[in-house]
Scaffold this motif. Sequence first.
Motif, PDB file in Angstrom:
ATOM      1  N   GLU A  89      10.957   5.211   4.725  1.00  0.00           N
ATOM      2  CA  GLU A  89      11.450   5.717   6.008  1.00  0.00           C
ATOM      3  C   GLU A  89      12.479   4.755   6.592  1.00  0.00           C
ATOM      4  O   GLU A  89      13.512   5.165   7.116  1.00  0.00           O
ATOM      5  CB  GLU A  89      10.271   5.893   6.974  1.00  0.00           C
ATOM      6  N   SER A 107      -2.687   6.046  -4.027  1.00  0.00           N
ATOM      7  CA  SER A 107      -2.861   4.708  -3.440  1.00  0.00           C
ATOM      8  C   SER A 107      -3.133   3.669  -4.519  1.00  0.00           C
ATOM      9  O   SER A 107      -2.614   2.545  -4.466  1.00  0.00           O
ATOM     10  CB  SER A 107      -4.020   4.727  -2.429  1.00  0.00           C
ATOM     11  N   GLN A 148       5.201  10.071  -1.292  1.00  0.00           N
ATOM     12  CA  GLN A 148       3.816  10.251  -0.868  1.00  0.00           C
ATOM     13  C   GLN A 148       2.953  10.927  -1.935  1.00  0.00           C
ATOM     14  O   GLN A 148       1.729  10.970  -1.783  1.00  0.00           O
ATOM     15  CB  GLN A 148       3.779  11.066   0.435  1.00  0.00           C
ATOM     16  N   THR A 163       0.835  -1.193   0.000  1.00  0.00           N
ATOM     17  CA  THR A 163       0.000   0.000   0.000  1.00  0.00           C
ATOM     18  C   THR A 163       0.878   1.254   0.000  1.00  0.00           C
ATOM     19  O   THR A 163       2.096   1.180   0.242  1.00  0.00           O
ATOM     20  CB  THR A 163      -0.914   0.042   1.229  1.00  0.00           C
ATOM     21  N   LEU A 164       0.270   2.400  -0.239  1.00  0.00           N
ATOM     22  CA  LEU A 164       1.004   3.667  -0.184  1.00  0.00           C
ATOM     23  C   LEU A 164       1.563   3.895   1.220  1.00  0.00           C
ATOM     24  O   LEU A 164       2.695   4.347   1.371  1.00  0.00           O
ATOM     25  CB  LEU A 164       0.080   4.827  -0.584  1.00  0.00           C
ATOM     26  N   GLU A 165       0.789   3.561   2.224  1.00  0.00           N
ATOM     27  CA  GLU A 165       1.247   3.715   3.601  1.00  0.00           C
ATOM     28  C   GLU A 165       2.473   2.842   3.861  1.00  0.00           C
ATOM     29  O   GLU A 165       3.450   3.267   4.495  1.00  0.00           O
ATOM     30  CB  GLU A 165       0.122   3.335   4.570  1.00  0.00           C
ATOM     31  N   GLU A 166       2.448   1.612   3.349  1.00  0.00           N
ATOM     32  CA  GLU A 166       3.579   0.696   3.525  1.00  0.00           C
ATOM     33  C   GLU A 166       4.793   1.178   2.733  1.00  0.00           C
ATOM     34  O   GLU A 166       5.929   1.078   3.207  1.00  0.00           O
ATOM     35  CB  GLU A 166       3.187  -0.712   3.096  1.00  0.00           C
ATOM     36  N   LYS A 221      -0.663   0.340  -5.445  1.00  0.00           N
ATOM     37  CA  LYS A 221      -1.188  -1.022  -5.383  1.00  0.00           C
ATOM     38  C   LYS A 221      -1.076  -1.714  -6.740  1.00  0.00           C
ATOM     39  O   LYS A 221      -0.632  -2.871  -6.830  1.00  0.00           O
ATOM     40  CB  LYS A 221      -2.647  -1.012  -4.924  1.00  0.00           C
ATOM     41  N   THR A 228      10.970  10.930   1.059  1.00  0.00           N
ATOM     42  CA  THR A 228       9.742  10.548   1.774  1.00  0.00           C
ATOM     43  C   THR A 228       8.572  11.402   1.312  1.00  0.00           C
ATOM     44  O   THR A 228       7.455  10.903   1.121  1.00  0.00           O
ATOM     45  CB  THR A 228       9.927  10.702   3.301  1.00  0.00           C
ATOM     46  N   THR A 261       5.533   4.275   2.029  1.00  0.00           N
ATOM     47  CA  THR A 261       6.066   5.425   2.763  1.00  0.00           C
ATOM     48  C   THR A 261       6.898   4.968   3.954  1.00  0.00           C
ATOM     49  O   THR A 261       7.991   5.489   4.215  1.00  0.00           O
ATOM     50  CB  THR A 261       4.912   6.334   3.251  1.00  0.00           C
ATOM     51  N   LYS A 262       6.407   3.977   4.661  1.00  0.00           N
ATOM     52  CA  LYS A 262       7.123   3.454   5.831  1.00  0.00           C
ATOM     53  C   LYS A 262       8.389   2.713   5.396  1.00  0.00           C
ATOM     54  O   LYS A 262       9.418   2.799   6.068  1.00  0.00           O
ATOM     55  CB  LYS A 262       6.204   2.522   6.632  1.00  0.00           C
TER      56      LYS A 262
END
Length: 247
Positions: free
Chosen positions: A73, A94, A90, A64-67, A98, A86, A69-70
Amino acid sequence: MATNLFEASEVEPWKVTFQLYGKMLKLRAEKGKEDKAKKLLDLDNWFQNQLPQEINKRSEKYITLEELTKLMEWKLTRGKFRPRLTQLVQTNTSEAVKEVTCNAFKCLPDVKLAITELTTLKAVGPATASAILCAGCHQVPFMADEAIQAIPGFGKIDYTLKFYLQYLDKIRSCLKNLLKKDPKGEWNEHKIELCLWTHVVEQRYAPEMFNNRTLTKRKRTTTNDESQETPKKKKVKEKVLKHSKAT
């Protein structure tokens, strides 16, 4: 005697080095600020353990986009810090993250094609792409600076697909050797990459530990008597043996 893990001929040094990964990661983290130390340890645990489980339990592999980004990081905290990356990563949607990552995992085992697909995302180069693939498939090693530095003769790091594929070839040639000697050792490309990373960090931050261990190349063993023989004694011994055979 080998001075580099990559040149070690036996399996044992690799096993010992792999067991040191957690200790060297903690030592590496402690060299930074206290808040960043905890952050690195937490992010690394997430990348090495939690993220792979999440990816592999999905009906189709993707992140995912959240994953993403992390993951970025984690990469920047463990390596060279570039805060702008970073922010840039972002800006991907999304849906795009995916779709592209799902397509990339489907490209495997063609790593070249998978990385080419992933680098269509903003702020994702070959190194970040290798981290994405590594998280879902340990047959793809992460392009870690330290792991590359552990391989003799590479020279300056070039963050290109061509350079990564050369790195991948080196890792796989090493894997082939280890699997021959230790077929039940559960070796894979990522495990070798972690060993090489650990080796360089150990030399950098705990040289006394490294100096107390030996990495040997395969060589013919000799007896104590043989090792103490001078060239002159050996010559005399050969003449005596030759004479005894003649008689």
